[in-house]
Scaffold this motif. Structure first.
Motif, PDB file in Angstrom:
ATOM      1  N   ASP A 120      85.531  73.929 124.661  1.00 19.90           N
ATOM      2  CA  ASP A 120      85.898  74.495 123.355  1.00 19.90           C
ATOM      3  C   ASP A 120      85.710  76.009 123.343  1.00 19.90           C
ATOM      4  O   ASP A 120      86.536  76.748 122.812  1.00 19.90           O
ATOM      5  N   ALA A 121      84.623  76.485 123.925  1.00 16.52           N
ATOM      6  CA  ALA A 121      84.349  77.920 123.959  1.00 16.52           C
ATOM      7  C   ALA A 121      85.395  78.655 124.796  1.00 16.52           C
ATOM      8  O   ALA A 121      85.892  79.716 124.397  1.00 16.52           O
TER       9      ALA A 121
ATOM     10  N   CYS B 103      88.607  78.845 122.904  1.00 17.17           N
ATOM     11  CA  CYS B 103      88.485  79.851 121.856  1.00 17.17           C
ATOM     12  C   CYS B 103      88.714  81.246 122.432  1.00 17.17           C
ATOM     13  O   CYS B 103      89.470  82.043 121.872  1.00 17.17           O
TER      14      CYS B 103
ATOM     15  N   GLY C  22      89.736  84.376 120.292  1.00 20.28           N
ATOM     16  CA  GLY C  22      88.682  84.257 119.294  1.00 20.28           C
ATOM     17  C   GLY C  22      87.308  84.545 119.880  1.00 20.28           C
ATOM     18  O   GLY C  22      87.152  84.820 121.069  1.00 20.28           O
TER      19      GLY C  22
ATOM     20  N   TRP D 140      83.579  82.769 120.145  1.00 22.70           N
ATOM     21  CA  TRP D 140      82.886  81.495 119.995  1.00 22.70           C
ATOM     22  C   TRP D 140      81.513  81.739 119.385  1.00 22.70           C
ATOM     23  O   TRP D 140      80.709  82.512 119.891  1.00 22.70           O
ATOM     24  N   VAL D 141      81.274  81.098 118.266  1.00 25.67           N
ATOM     25  CA  VAL D 141      79.974  81.180 117.587  1.00 25.67           C
ATOM     26  C   VAL D 141      79.209  79.929 117.983  1.00 25.67           C
ATOM     27  O   VAL D 141      79.487  78.838 117.496  1.00 25.67           O
TER      28      VAL D 141
ATOM     29  N   ASP E  22      77.062  77.528 115.478  1.00 20.98           N
ATOM     30  CA  ASP E  22      77.923  76.756 114.575  1.00 20.98           C
ATOM     31  C   ASP E  22      78.998  75.947 115.307  1.00 20.98           C
ATOM     32  O   ASP E  22      79.684  75.131 114.702  1.00 20.98           O
ATOM     33  N   LYS E  23      79.157  76.263 116.607  1.00 19.18           N
ATOM     34  CA  LYS E  23      80.198  75.632 117.431  1.00 19.18           C
ATOM     35  C   LYS E  23      81.566  75.750 116.762  1.00 19.18           C
ATOM     36  O   LYS E  23      82.258  74.780 116.538  1.00 19.18           O
ATOM     37  N   ARG E  24      81.908  76.997 116.442  1.00 17.28           N
ATOM     38  CA  ARG E  24      83.205  77.259 115.824  1.00 17.28           C
ATOM     39  C   ARG E  24      83.806  78.529 116.418  1.00 17.28           C
ATOM     40  O   ARG E  24      83.105  79.341 117.022  1.00 17.28           O
ATOM     41  N   CYS E  25      85.075  78.683 116.238  1.00 11.15           N
ATOM     42  CA  CYS E  25      85.812  79.820 116.790  1.00 11.15           C
ATOM     43  C   CYS E  25      86.218  80.744 115.667  1.00 11.15           C
ATOM     44  O   CYS E  25      86.832  80.312 114.690  1.00 11.15           O
ATOM     45  N   ASP E  26      85.830  82.001 115.777  1.00 14.95           N
ATOM     46  CA  ASP E  26      86.217  82.987 114.767  1.00 14.95           C
ATOM     47  C   ASP E  26      87.232  83.937 115.355  1.00 14.95           C
ATOM     48  O   ASP E  26      87.242  84.308 116.446  1.00 14.95           O
TER      49      ASP E  26
END
Length: 86
Positions: free
Chosen positions: A67-68, A71, A76, A78-79, A82-86
């Motif tokens: 996922d990272a 991203c 993006g 990778w945070v 939070d395991k999210r892509c900004d």
């Protein structure tokens, strides 16, 4: 040469030319068009197969990314907590 011979030769040449033109239009031209269509279809099929092969390789490469990594590839950030892509 007599005028009748010249007229006959010209008329014969004109009729012969007309026959060749009609033969080309009726038989040879459709065959050439058909052959051209078949060549184009073959080229299109070969290109389609090449695109499918490239797409399969792309899918395999994307599916192997975490996922990272995905991203980052998409531009993006990778945070991690939070395991999210900004």
């Amino acid at each position: 040469m007599s005028p009748n011979t010249i007229i006959g030769a010209v008329a014969g040449a004109a009729l012969g030319g007309l026959f060749v033109f009609l033969a080309a239009t009726a038989w040879w031209l459709p065959a050439a068009r058909s052959e051209g269509r078949e060549l184009e279809r073959s080229a299109q099929l070969a290109r389609s197969m090449e695109i499918i092969k490239e797409r399969s390789q792309t899918n395999a490469a994307v599916n192997s990314l975490s996922d990272a990594d995905l991203c980052h590839e998409l531009g993006g950030i990778w945070v991690f907590p939070d395991k999210r892509c900004d």
